[in-house]
Motif scaffolding. Structure first.
Motif, PDB file in Angstrom:
ATOM      1  N   THR A  21       0.889  -1.349   0.039  1.00 19.65           N
ATOM      2  CA  THR A  21       0.002   0.052   0.077  1.00 19.65           C
ATOM      3  C   THR A  21       0.721   1.351   0.035  1.00 19.65           C
ATOM      4  O   THR A  21       0.070   2.349   0.161  1.00 19.65           O
ATOM      5  CB  THR A  21      -0.750   0.090   1.249  1.00 19.65           C
ATOM      6  OG1 THR A  21      -0.209   0.045   2.442  1.00 19.65           O
ATOM      7  CG2 THR A  21      -1.839  -1.040   1.184  1.00 19.65           C
ATOM      8  N   THR A  23       3.130   4.571  -1.087  1.00 19.26           N
ATOM      9  CA  THR A  23       2.952   5.582  -2.145  1.00 19.26           C
ATOM     10  C   THR A  23       4.404   5.597  -2.543  1.00 19.26           C
ATOM     11  O   THR A  23       5.270   6.277  -1.581  1.00 19.26           O
ATOM     12  CB  THR A  23       2.249   7.070  -1.447  1.00 19.26           C
ATOM     13  OG1 THR A  23       1.011   6.611  -1.065  1.00 19.26           O
ATOM     14  CG2 THR A  23       2.482   7.854  -2.243  1.00 19.26           C
ATOM     15  N   ILE A  26       6.169  11.399  -3.492  1.00 19.04           N
ATOM     16  CA  ILE A  26       5.292  12.318  -3.026  1.00 19.04           C
ATOM     17  C   ILE A  26       5.456  13.661  -3.844  1.00 19.04           C
ATOM     18  O   ILE A  26       4.438  14.589  -3.777  1.00 19.04           O
ATOM     19  CB  ILE A  26       5.650  12.947  -1.529  1.00 19.04           C
ATOM     20  CG1 ILE A  26       4.416  13.461  -0.939  1.00 19.04           C
ATOM     21  CG2 ILE A  26       7.080  13.696  -1.516  1.00 19.04           C
ATOM     22  CD1 ILE A  26       3.545  12.543  -0.667  1.00 19.04           C
ATOM     23  N   ASP A 261       6.661   6.853   4.389  1.00 22.30           N
ATOM     24  CA  ASP A 261       6.195   5.972   2.971  1.00 22.30           C
ATOM     25  C   ASP A 261       7.484   6.345   2.122  1.00 22.30           C
ATOM     26  O   ASP A 261       8.312   6.875   2.368  1.00 22.30           O
ATOM     27  CB  ASP A 261       4.942   6.954   2.635  1.00 22.30           C
ATOM     28  CG  ASP A 261       3.853   5.931   1.913  1.00 22.30           C
ATOM     29  OD1 ASP A 261       4.543   5.045   1.446  1.00 22.30           O
ATOM     30  OD2 ASP A 261       2.867   6.184   2.210  1.00 22.30           O
ATOM     31  N   LYS A 286      -1.505   5.498   3.144  1.00 21.36           N
ATOM     32  CA  LYS A 286      -2.980   5.007   2.831  1.00 21.36           C
ATOM     33  C   LYS A 286      -3.384   4.411   4.073  1.00 21.36           C
ATOM     34  O   LYS A 286      -4.492   4.226   4.188  1.00 21.36           O
ATOM     35  CB  LYS A 286      -2.619   3.906   1.482  1.00 21.36           C
ATOM     36  CG  LYS A 286      -2.423   4.530   0.185  1.00 21.36           C
ATOM     37  CD  LYS A 286      -2.099   3.452  -0.769  1.00 21.36           C
ATOM     38  CE  LYS A 286      -1.953   4.071  -2.190  1.00 21.36           C
ATOM     39  NZ  LYS A 286      -1.800   3.141  -3.210  1.00 21.36           N
TER      40      LYS A 286
END
Length: 302
Positions: A21, A23, A26, A261, A286
């Motif tokens: 999940t 990312t 950014i 992340d 997420k």
């Protein structure tokens, strides 16, 4: 441990779900290269490119280059700008240049400019000598300085992206936290969200600074945030220190959360698993969107 973090039977299960999940990046595509900034820098420095092109044409040796360069700078109405442009052509954008034998500040040229004794040229000579030793002559021998300059600036964008990635993540995270807290607030519960908060330990001397804190009545959640497009040191830091940090904060009624992340975790799988062994309250973006509102409600007992 916050409620949703208990759903994982093992750190391996958490790691696998985290990676599914995550990312990857950014920074939006449109911000990959800051063309407006590059255009502004080009407009600023391009007027003196001809000065440097002429240096390249006139100088057959390094000695001639140094002498012509020094003469040109000393006779200029704006010697500081000429020297600044030289550093820019070499890809050095800082106002201070340091090496194992140098500490040169562009601002010090103001003293020379304002001095009544223009015969004391030692400071200017040190700048010119340094720029020559750094290989500026090899640059100005190129006739297409405009294209070269833009290429250098595009190359520097890698460092800019590294510098803004973490801050961009914090801004995204701030928006998400504000949205969650506003939604909870509509139900009549007023949480306080703070940035860069300092939480005192029980000895009232030492403290932990966190990127965000959420407070309601006597309870606090402290939040650390990091984003990694390449591998980094934070998982190792957690293994080293977070166990003790958690103990100290929990004495004060504080739960520490780490929101992190990025694609860098594809190269930090084992470190991520080991970090979760020590520190259970880890979310990616997420996971935060999915679970954090419910976790806040249960933690603050509302």
């Amino acid at each position: 441990m916050l409620t949703s973090r208990k759903q994982f039977k093992s750190s391996e299960e958490f790691r696998d779900q985290f990676l599914k999940t995550l990312t990857p990046g950014i920074i939006p595509r449109k911000n990959f290269i800051d063309w407006a900034q590059i255009d502004n820098k080009f407009d600023k420095y391009e007027p003196v490119f001809e000065f440097y092109r002429e240096l390249g044409r006139l100088s057959r040796t390094e000695e001639e280059f140094y002498e012509e360069y020094l003469l040109g700078v000393l006779s200029s109405d704006n010697p500081k700008f000429l020297i600044e442009t030289g550093f820019q052509l070499l890809g050095h954008t800082n106002n201070v240049y340091v090496s194992n034998q140098d500490y040169l500040k562009l601002s010090s040229i103001d003293d020379y400019i304002n001095s009544k004794n223009k015969k004391d040229t030692g400071l200017i000579e040190s700048f010119i000598e340094t720029l020559c030793d750094l290989g500026l002559r090899s640059v100005v021998k190129l006739q297409l300085l405009e294209n070269y300059f833009i290429g250098v600036q595009v190359g520097l964008e890698t460092n800019r992206r590294k510098n803004i990635g973490g801050e961009a993540f914090k801004q995204v995270l701030k928006i998400e936290l504000e949205t969650i807290i506003k939604k909870i607030g509509l139900a009549g519960f007023n949480f306080a969200l703070k940035e860069e908060d300092k939480i005192l330990y029980s000895d009232n001397k030492t403290s932990k600074r966190v990127d965000f804190s959420i407070k309601y009545k006597e309870k606090i959640i402290g939040i650390e945030a990091n984003f990694y497009t390449v591998s980094g040191s934070k998982p190792t830091e957690i293994k080293r220190s977070y166990g003790q940090v958690n103990k100290e904060l929990q004495k004060m009624g504080v739960e520490l959360v780490w929101i992190t992340d990025g694609a860098g975790y594809f190269d930090m799988k084992n470190s991520l698993k080991e970090a979760r062994d020590i520190h259970k309250n880890i979310y990616n973006l997420k996971m935060l969107k999915k679970d954090f509102e419910t976790d806040l409600k249960k933690y603050f007992e509302i």
